[in-house]
Design an enzyme around this catalytic site. Structure first.
Site, PDB file in Angstrom:
ATOM      1  N   SER A  19       0.840  -1.195   0.000  1.00  0.00           N
ATOM      2  CA  SER A  19       0.000   0.000   0.000  1.00  0.00           C
ATOM      3  C   SER A  19       0.874   1.243   0.000  1.00  0.00           C
ATOM      4  CB  SER A  19      -0.895   0.009   1.246  1.00  0.00           C
ATOM      5  OG  SER A  19      -1.382   1.309   1.447  1.00  0.00           O
ATOM      6  N   HIS A  72      -1.350  -1.340  -4.246  1.00  0.00           N
ATOM      7  CA  HIS A  72      -2.611  -0.974  -3.586  1.00  0.00           C
ATOM      8  C   HIS A  72      -2.628   0.535  -3.351  1.00  0.00           C
ATOM      9  CE1 HIS A  72      -6.060  -1.944  -0.898  1.00  0.00           C
ATOM     10  NE2 HIS A  72      -5.602  -0.962  -0.133  1.00  0.00           N
ATOM     11  N   ASP A  92      -4.829   3.746  -1.853  1.00  0.00           N
ATOM     12  CA  ASP A  92      -5.914   4.076  -0.927  1.00  0.00           C
ATOM     13  C   ASP A  92      -6.476   5.460  -1.221  1.00  0.00           C
ATOM     14  OD1 ASP A  92      -6.045   1.788   0.926  1.00  0.00           O
ATOM     15  OD2 ASP A  92      -3.936   2.286   1.259  1.00  0.00           O
ATOM     16  N   MET A  97      -9.192   8.166  -0.155  1.00  0.00           N
ATOM     17  CA  MET A  97     -10.034   8.545   0.994  1.00  0.00           C
ATOM     18  C   MET A  97     -10.621   9.931   0.751  1.00  0.00           C
ATOM     19  SD  MET A  97      -7.650   7.294   4.145  1.00  0.00           S
ATOM     20  CE  MET A  97      -6.694   5.756   4.045  1.00  0.00           C
ATOM     21  N   HIS A 136      -8.488   1.069  -3.795  1.00  0.00           N
ATOM     22  CA  HIS A 136      -9.386   0.878  -2.656  1.00  0.00           C
ATOM     23  C   HIS A 136     -10.114   2.191  -2.405  1.00  0.00           C
ATOM     24  CE1 HIS A 136      -9.561  -0.198   1.945  1.00  0.00           C
ATOM     25  NE2 HIS A 136     -10.754  -0.108   1.404  1.00  0.00           N
ATOM     26  N   MET A 151     -12.257   4.327  -0.451  1.00  0.00           N
ATOM     27  CA  MET A 151     -12.874   4.592   0.854  1.00  0.00           C
ATOM     28  C   MET A 151     -13.594   5.927   0.756  1.00  0.00           C
ATOM     29  SD  MET A 151      -9.748   3.208   3.163  1.00  0.00           S
ATOM     30  CE  MET A 151      -8.631   3.346   1.769  1.00  0.00           C
ATOM     31  N   MET A 199     -11.446  -5.823   5.831  1.00  0.00           N
ATOM     32  CA  MET A 199     -10.618  -4.847   6.550  1.00  0.00           C
ATOM     33  C   MET A 199     -10.228  -5.433   7.907  1.00  0.00           C
ATOM     34  SD  MET A 199     -10.000  -2.300   4.624  1.00  0.00           S
ATOM     35  CE  MET A 199      -9.044  -1.430   5.867  1.00  0.00           C
ATOM     36  N   ASP A 230      -6.429  -6.204   4.679  1.00  0.00           N
ATOM     37  CA  ASP A 230      -5.833  -4.862   4.635  1.00  0.00           C
ATOM     38  C   ASP A 230      -5.840  -4.263   6.038  1.00  0.00           C
ATOM     39  OD1 ASP A 230      -5.016  -2.334   3.943  1.00  0.00           O
ATOM     40  OD2 ASP A 230      -6.755  -1.866   2.680  1.00  0.00           O
TER      41      ASP A 230
END
Ligand code: DX5
Ligand code: ZN
Length: 232
Positions: free
Chosen positions: A7, A32, A34, A36, A65, A67, A136, A174
């Site tokens: 990540s 990966h 992330d 957000m 991913h 979020m 998660m 994760d």
């Protein structure tokens, strides 16, 4: 073989190209990323332009991913930016089945994620339309948090649900993955390990990824020898 997906959240954001080169050289399987939004999770990270920049630097599949609230409206944007896989949270989707189909129709692989407090049963009705189930193992929003052990039973349940559905979807985990937790999650049924802090704060990214691979192989060995541990 268990896949390793470093990540970038714990990488130096001012030097992502170096981080990407390091994980590629170390034989990582996916990258990966992330995303957000400051609403679904209490943190704000990166968006489409940075993903497009990462895509130019990497040959590895980009595992994005999301979020974010209402990811549906963003699927085509992230796909154009270079996402090869997009994972959305069941907690953030009003029409989960529609969103997952939309991801697949965009040409990407579709993932669904559940937070630590969300039961695996929440994804039963969409298990046939996903390529990834992201369990998660911390509450999403930040790197370097401690692994929540009660998620181990959910990893096994998700793997069982996929087996019964007869698909080749993978269970991804994760949060808080290191040399120790890697063994347990793989024994429980994880097929993809996301790791941020463990990889990017290590003295050597290559050694950290090598250790994760060895520990994952140990988890696979234990799963074959002892089966999935009984966790209630
Ligand atoms: C957390 C993110 C993770 C994070 C994991 O919300 O989804 O991908 O980078 O970080 P570590 O491995 O540091 O727990
Ligand atoms: Zn993540």
């Amino acid at each position: 073989m268990t896949l390793i997906a470093p990540s970038l959240l714990s990488a130096d954001f001012a030097n992502l190209a170096a981080a990407i080169a390091a994980v590629e050289a170390a034989g990582a399987d996916w990258i990966h990323v992330d995303v957000m939004d400051g609403h679904f999770v209490p943190n704000l990270t990166i968006g489409p332009p940075v993903i497009a920049a990462i895509k130019k630097r990497s040959h590895l599949p980009l595992d994005v991913h999301l979020m974010i609230e209402d990811p549906e409206t963003w699927i085509d944007v992230y796909r154009r930016a270079g996402a090869d896989m997009m994972t959305v949270h069941v907690e953030a989707c009003r029409h989960l089945d529609r969103t997952l189909h939309h991801i697949r129709e965009s040409g990407a692989r579709a993932g669904v994620s559940i937070n630590p407090a969300t039961p695996v049963a929440m994804i039963q009705e969409v298990i046939g339309v996903v390529d990834l189930v992201l369990v998660m193992t911390v509450n999403p929003g930040f790197g370097a948090q401690s692994f929540i052990r009660s998620t181990l039973g959910k990893i096994s349940s998700a793997a069982g649900m996929i087996r019964r559905a007869g698909t080749s979807a993978l269970v991804e985990v994760d949060g808080g993955i290191d040399g120790a937790t890697a063994v347990d999650v793989v024994q429980a049924g994880a097929g993809v390990l996301v790791a941020g802090n463990y990889v990017f704060t290590a003295p050597s990214v290559g050694e950290a990824i090598g250790t994760l691979r060895q520990r994952a192989a140990e988890g696979e060995r234990r799963r074959n020898a002892e089966g999935v541990p009984r966790i209630v």
